[in-house]
Design an enzyme around this catalytic site. Structure first.
Site: not given
Lengths: 372, 326
Positions: A264, A268, A277
Site C-alpha cells: 500500500r 490507508h 508508523y
C-alpha cells in the site's frame, strides 16, 4: 516479538513472478502466460487509467469534495491482473479499495465516488456488472462470496463453461472470524470461489506480523485447499495465477487462496498518516517495484510500444481524470426523504409513517419561509 | 383441518414452501439428518436432498453470511439458529449486512432470508438457551421481526416469511413447540397478513399485549380473571417490526388500560416501545399508565430459578390489579 522474514524488500522464494521489477520476462514452472502485444498494451492502459482515477479521487478528497478515499496506489497490478482474469459470468466481491477491479468490471468510476462523497452507500447495481457493492466491515463479504458460489453449484453452473466467484480482502482481514469461516465453508462444500488476498503489508498501522506468524498463503493448507503467493506488483503473474485458480474453481476443483504480495504505497485512507508508523525507506524500496513501471519498461525494451502510445495513454488518463472530477462535482445531494427509501423491499408501515411525518415537518419550514 | 404441534406446523409450513418454490433452502446446524435439535426440520433433507437442506459447519456467522450470498444468487434461504443465545456470533452479518444491503444497493438487491430463532425460557435449559433477544433486532432497521404463538400461525407465518422479499427474523416460542392445535393447511390464500396484530381473546377491561410464548400465559390469565369478573382482551402482536400500532391503539382506546407482557428484561425491552407509542396514541383514553411485565433486568437465571424469572399467570394478574389502582 516475532520477526516475519516474509516482509521486506527481498522477494521470498515462493513468490510467483513472470515480470521482474526491471521489466524482464521470467519463467515459472507452474504458471505461464501468452499475451499478445495488444493485450499487454491494454493491461498497461488499465493500470495507468485506474491510477489516474485514484489520484483524482485523492485530490477531490483534499479539496473537500469527498469525505474520505481509500487509495489503491501500489495495488494496481493485483487488481487489474485478477480483474482481467474474470469472465462475464464470474462474480466479484470487493472490499472498499477495489477500484481497479471495478474498472475491469465496467463500473463507471464516478459511481465509486458516491459512497465516499456521502451521497449514497453504494451506487451501482451489482447484477449489472457482476461486481458486488463495496463492503466496509472487514471480511464480511468473504461469506457472501462463498454463499454465492454455493448458489452457482446449485444452479448446476460448475463444470465446462462454468462460473466462479472471486472475493477480495486484505492481510488484516485474515484475522477475522468471517474470513476463516468462509475458508471452512468453501472447503467443506468445495465451492467455486477464489480468495484473493491483497497483502499490502499494512492493516492501517499494524504490520503483517500482528496478524500472522506464517505467510498468509500457507493458511490455505490448514483448511484443505491450495494457496499460492504471487508478486502482487506483477500484472502478468496476477493474471496468470488468477486465471488458473478461476479455471480450477469453475471446473469443480474447489477453492484457491491467492496471496498477492504487494504494498500500500499510500495511506490507508485520506484520513490516515502513515508517517506515524512506518519508515520512508520501506516505501522507497517498494517504489522500485512499481507495478506500472515494469510493464512500461517491458513494452519499451521489446519495442511493443512507442512514445506516441505512452503519450496517448497519458492523455487519455488526464481526460478521464477531468471527466471524473466534473461528474463528481455534478453529483447532486439526495433529497432528505431519500433516507426512507429502499430500507425495505416490500411496503413497510413504519417507513411510510415516518416519511410522511418528516415530509410534513419539512413542509412547515417551506410555509414559514414563504410567509415571510 | 389437521391437528399439529407448533413444531410440526413449522415443519409442514417449510415443506409446503419448499414444494412451492425450488429456490427455498433450509440451512443450519443439525437441520439435516437429525432434523434439528427440536425436530422442526425433521424429514426435510430426506425428501428434498442435501443440496436444499444443508447441514452447515458449526458457525452462526457463516450460516447467515452464506445465506446472504445464496440470496444474492436468487435463492430463498431459511436459516436455523439452534438457540436464541447463539445468534450473537451472527449478529454482525444480520445487522451490518442482511439488514442494510438492500438499502446500500439503492433497491437493486433484495435479500429474502429468514432467520429462525427458537426463543424464550421454560424448558430447564443451561445458560444461553432461554433468552429473548427480540429487542436487538427490532432496533435494527431493515429487518422484519415476527413471533408466532400457536400452531396455526406458525404454519402460515413461516410461509409468509419465506415469501417475503425482506429479511425476516422469525422467533419461535420453544417451550410451546409441543402445544397442539387445529391447523387449516388448505387456506393458503386466506392467511392473516404477516404484519398485523390479532385480537386472540376479546375483552373490555384491560388490554394485554403479548407475543410468542407469553400469548398462552396471557390467555390463561384472562381465563382466571374472568372468574373474578374481569374481562381481559389479549392482542397477539405477531409482528414486532413493523408494529401494528393501529390495532393496538384501537384495543387500548376501548379498554383504557394496558399491560405489556414479555419474557425479555423490562428495562430497554420491547415493552418500552409499546408503552411510549400507546401513550402518544391513546393519551386521553388511558385510565392508568401502561404497565410492563417481564423478566428482571438481569441475565437469564439458572433454570432452577426460571419460574421466578418468567412472567406467569400470577404476575400478569398482579399487573392487571395494579392497572386498577390509578
Amino acid at each position: 516479538m516475532t520477526a516475519d522474514a516474509s516482509r521486506g524488500a527481498q522477494a521470498p522464494p515462493e513468490l510467483v513472478q513472470l515480470l521482474t521489477p526491471e521489466g524482464e520476462r521470467v519463467e515459472h514452472p507452474d504458471y505461464d502466460i501468452d499475451l499478445t502485444p495488444e493485450e499487454i498494451r491494454a493491461l498497461y492502459r488499465d493500470l495507468v487509467l485506474v491510477r489516474r482515477v485514484d489520484l483524482e479521487a485523492v485530490a477531490l478528497q483534499r479539496q473537500g469534495e469527498l469525505g474520505i478515499w481509500a487509495s489503491l496506489l501500489g495495488q494496481e497490478a493485483a487488481q487489474i491482473g485478477s480483474g482481467r482474469a474474470l469472465t462475464d459470468a464470474d462474480m466479484a466481491f470487493p472490499t472498499y479499495r477495489e477500484h481497479g477491479v471495478a474498472w475491469c468490471r465496467g463500473v463507471d468510476p464516478v459511481n465509486l465516488l458516491g459512497l465516499f462523497r456521502g451521497v449514497n452507500h453504494g451506487g451501482w447495481d451489482p447484477a449489472e456488472h457482476n461486481f458486488h457493492l463495496y463492503t466496509i466491515v472487514i471480511g464480511s463479504q468473504t461469506l457472501h462470496a462463498v454463499g454465492y458460489a454455493m448458489g452457482i453449484q446449485r444452479d448446476g453452473a460448475v463444470g465446462e463453461n462454468g462460473a466462479a466467484t472471486i472475493v477480495y480482502f486484505g492481510d488484516g482481514a485474515t484475522s477475522q472470524g468471517d474470513v476463516n469461516e468462509s475458508f471452512i465453508w468453501a472447503s467443506v462444500f468445495n465451492a467455486p470461489v477464489v480468495f484473493f488476498c491483497q497483502n499490502n503489508q499494512w492493516a492501517i498501522s499494524e504490520p503483517l506480523e500482528k496478524q500472522s506468524r506464517i505467510p498468509l498463503y500457507r493458511r490455505a493448507s490448514g483448511f484443505g485447499f491450495p494457496g499460492v503467493r504471487v508478486d502482487g506488483n506483477d500484472v502478468f503473474a496476477c493474471l496468470a495465477v488468477t486465471r488458473k485458480a478461476l479455471t480450477d474453481a469453475r471446473s469443480g476443483q474447489g477453492p484457491v487462496l491467492i496471496e498477492a504480495f504487494t504494498y500500500r504505497m499510500g495511506a490507508h485512507t485520506t484520513s490516515d498518516d502513515p508517517t506515524r508508523y512506518r519508515v520512508q525507506d520501506e516505501l522507497e524500496a517498494w517504489k522500485l517495484k512499481d507495478p506500472i513501471e515494469r510493464v512500461r519498461a517491458y513494452l519499451f525494451k521489446n519495442q511493443l510500444a512507442d512514445q506516441a502510445f505512452f503519450d496517448e495513454v497519458d492523455a487519455e488518463a488526464d481526460e478521464l481524470g477531468r471527466d471524473v472530477r466534473k461528474r463528481c462535482l455534478e453529483m447532486p445531494d439526495p433529497e432528505p426523504l431519500a433516507i426512507f427509501d429502499h430500507v425495505y423491499t416490500e411496503p413497510h408501515r413504519l417507513m411510510d409513517e415516518e416519511r410522511a411525518a418528516f415530509a410534513s415537518y419539512l413542509s412547515g419550514f417551506e410555509t414559514e419561509e414563504g410567509g415571510r | 383441518m389437521t391437528t399439529l404441534t407448533l413444531a410440526k406446523a413449522l415443519n409442514e409450513g417449510m415443506r409446503k414452501a419448499m414444494e412451492d418454490d425450488p429456490k427455498v433452502l433450509v440451512m443450519g446446524e443439525d437441520v439435516g439428518k437429525l432434523g434439528g435439535v427440536f425436530r422442526v426440520t425433521d424429514g426435510l433433507q430426506k425428501d428434498f436432498g442435501e443440496e436444499r437442506v444443508i447441514d452447515t459447519p458449526l458457525a452462526e456467522s457463516g450460516i447467515v453470511g452464506t445465506a446472504i450470498g445464496l440470496a444474492l444468487r436468487g435463492y430463498r434461504p431459511v436459516c436455523e439458529i439452534q438457540f436464541d443465545g447463539f445468534v450473537f456470533p451472527a449478529a454482525d452479518q444480520i445487522i451490518t449486512q442482511l439488514a442494510k444491503m438492500p438499502l446500500r444497493s439503492l433497491g437493486a438487491l433484495k435479500l429474502p432470508v429468514v432467520v429462525r430463532i427458537p426463543c424464550g425460557g421454560g424448558i430447564g435449559a443451561v445458560e444461553h438457551h432461554s433468552e429473548s433477544p427480540e429487542a436487538y433486532f427490532t432496533h435494527t432497521a431493515g429487518l422484519r421481526v415476527v413471533a408466532c404463538s400457536n400452531p396455526a400461525d406458525a404454519y402460515a407465518m413461516i410461509q409468509q416469511a419465506i415469501r417475503c422479499d425482506d429479511p425476516v427474523i422469525f422467533f419461535e416460542p420453544k417451550r410451546r413447540y409441543w402445544e397442539k392445535a387445529e391447523v387449516d393447511t388448505a387456506a393458503a390464500e386466506e392467511w392473516f397478513p404477516l404484519d398485523r396484530a390479532r385480537v386472540v381473546r376479546p375483552g373490555t377491561d384491560v388490554t394485554l399485549l403479548a407475543y410468542g410464548p407469553m400469548v398462552k400465559t396471557c390467555l390463561e390469565a384472562a381465563a382466571a380473571a374472568e372468574e373474578d369478573g374481569r374481562s381481559l382482551e389479549i392482542v397477539d402482536l405477531r409482528s414486532l417490526n413493523p408494529l401494528d400500532t393501529a390495532a393496538i391503539a384501537e384495543s387500548v382506546r376501548r379498554t383504557g388500560r394496558c399491560v405489556v407482557v414479555h419474557e425479555a428484561p423490562v428495562f430497554g425491552g420491547f415493552g418500552a416501545e409499546l408503552a411510549a407509542r400507546i401513550t402518544e396514541e391513546c393519551f386521553y383514553s388511558l385510565e392508568a399508565p401502561v404497565l410492563r411485565v417481564g423478566g428482571p433486568s438481569t441475565p437469564y437465571p439458572p433454570s432452577r430459578l426460571e419460574e421466578h424469572y418468567l412472567p406467569d399467570l400470577d404476575r400478569v394478574l398482579d399487573a392487571v390489579d395494579r392497572a386498577f389502582t390509578f
